[in-house]
Design a protein around this motif. Sequence first.
Motif, PDB file in Angstrom:
ATOM      1  N   ASN A 143      -3.100  10.608  -7.869  1.00  0.00           N
ATOM      2  CA  ASN A 143      -3.702  10.440  -5.894  1.00  0.00           C
ATOM      3  C   ASN A 143      -2.043  11.368  -5.220  1.00  0.00           C
ATOM      4  N   TYR A 145      -0.179   5.782   0.604  1.00  0.00           N
ATOM      5  CA  TYR A 145      -1.099   6.499   1.210  1.00  0.00           C
ATOM      6  C   TYR A 145      -0.547   7.712   1.425  1.00  0.00           C
ATOM      7  N   SER A 200      -8.441   8.059   3.529  1.00  0.00           N
ATOM      8  CA  SER A 200      -9.603   6.680   3.720  1.00  0.00           C
ATOM      9  C   SER A 200     -10.296   7.459   4.705  1.00  0.00           C
ATOM     10  N   LYS A 232     -13.128  13.605  -3.767  1.00  0.00           N
ATOM     11  CA  LYS A 232     -13.284  11.894  -5.033  1.00  0.00           C
ATOM     12  C   LYS A 232     -12.067  11.807  -5.059  1.00  0.00           C
ATOM     13  N   LYS A 233     -12.170  10.438  -4.818  1.00  0.00           N
ATOM     14  CA  LYS A 233     -11.121   9.592  -5.176  1.00  0.00           C
ATOM     15  C   LYS A 233     -11.105   9.961  -6.849  1.00  0.00           C
ATOM     16  N   THR A 234      -9.556  10.081  -7.040  1.00  0.00           N
ATOM     17  CA  THR A 234      -9.308   9.308  -8.700  1.00  0.00           C
ATOM     18  C   THR A 234      -8.110   8.232  -8.681  1.00  0.00           C
ATOM     19  N   LEU A 235      -8.761   7.335  -9.294  1.00  0.00           N
ATOM     20  CA  LEU A 235      -7.542   6.176  -9.600  1.00  0.00           C
ATOM     21  C   LEU A 235      -6.005   6.588 -10.438  1.00  0.00           C
ATOM     22  N   THR A 236      -5.876   7.348 -10.687  1.00  0.00           N
ATOM     23  CA  THR A 236      -4.674   8.164 -11.088  1.00  0.00           C
ATOM     24  C   THR A 236      -4.446   9.470 -10.322  1.00  0.00           C
ATOM     25  N   SER A 242       0.917  -1.029   0.186  1.00  0.00           N
ATOM     26  CA  SER A 242      -0.024   0.065   0.479  1.00  0.00           C
ATOM     27  C   SER A 242       1.194   1.870  -0.531  1.00  0.00           C
TER      28      SER A 242
END
Length: 328
Positions: A160, A105, A130, A154-158, A103
């Motif tokens: 971050n 983050y 999160s 919003k969470k983005t797929l790429t 992981s």
Amino acid sequence: MDQDSHCTAERELLEAVSRITTSSTTSPSDEEENEPKAEISCQVRKENPEKDDTQDSSATLSPNSSMTTKELQEYWRNEKRQCKQIKLLFEIPSTRIVEHHLSKYVMYKIIILQTGSFDSNKSIIERRYSDFEKLHRNLLEEFSEELEDVTFPKKTLTGNFTEEIINERKLAFKDYLRLLYSMKYIRRSKKFIDFLTRPELQEAYGCLRGGQYTKALEILLEVIGLQERLTRGNPVAIVPTLCAIVVCHKDLENPASAFEYGEKALSRLCVHTSHRYYMPLLETMIALAYELGKDFLSLQEKLEEWKTKKDPIRVFTLKELAVREYVR
């Protein structure tokens, strides 16, 4: 002082108490929604008590008729302190990227300041995306109407971990916390307070259960100030934390410090003698007072009085209660 003089002093004190109560419960109207203003925590609550998760079910603002003159004075001295205007500010000055095997983050550093205070009163915590996302999801379950116009990042797929996205979220989370705190029901909710304090408290109690009293004490002393400011309208809420600090100091053979924090906890329970921590705290304070050569007879009298009013049931020791807090 003869009995008549003593009774006269009691009446004068109660009259003064009545004047304090009358003046302290006169306050401006509640703040407009989404407009952060100082909270006068001693004002009479008008909201539904079931809505306020932080309010102890046995809490009351009325002094107990069996309290001594000294206890009444201390109780109302604390109440007057509660009437000071309270406002917290949130800053997110920096971040750090954490990488584990599976992981990766971003941790956001949150500095919480009380207006008009010096740097010594600030609290510093870290939360990841999160954690904010879970908070928002939990708050929506109870405050969907209040949050209907609040936009959550919003969470983005790429992307971050790009500097641009991280900086945008720093500003967004800062505004998000400011907005939540501006809403009276939300800032008093257990879910909001837990977001700001629970991870640290869980770590501290984990250390306590593992016998790491020095580490537990370090964390508890860091979080108690923030926890107290967040629950200013409900002083009983921090009693478990104060008692955990007592346990740590006691096991680290610092009886004077343990007694000091025990007095703070006991002062918050003077009108809440049915609280689960009351009797175990009294027993611990009697032992500490005896060890320190302090007067323990008044504490012993309170304990005996409590026992005569309660049915004989199994009561945990202070340490047994402390190690049961925040068990997953």
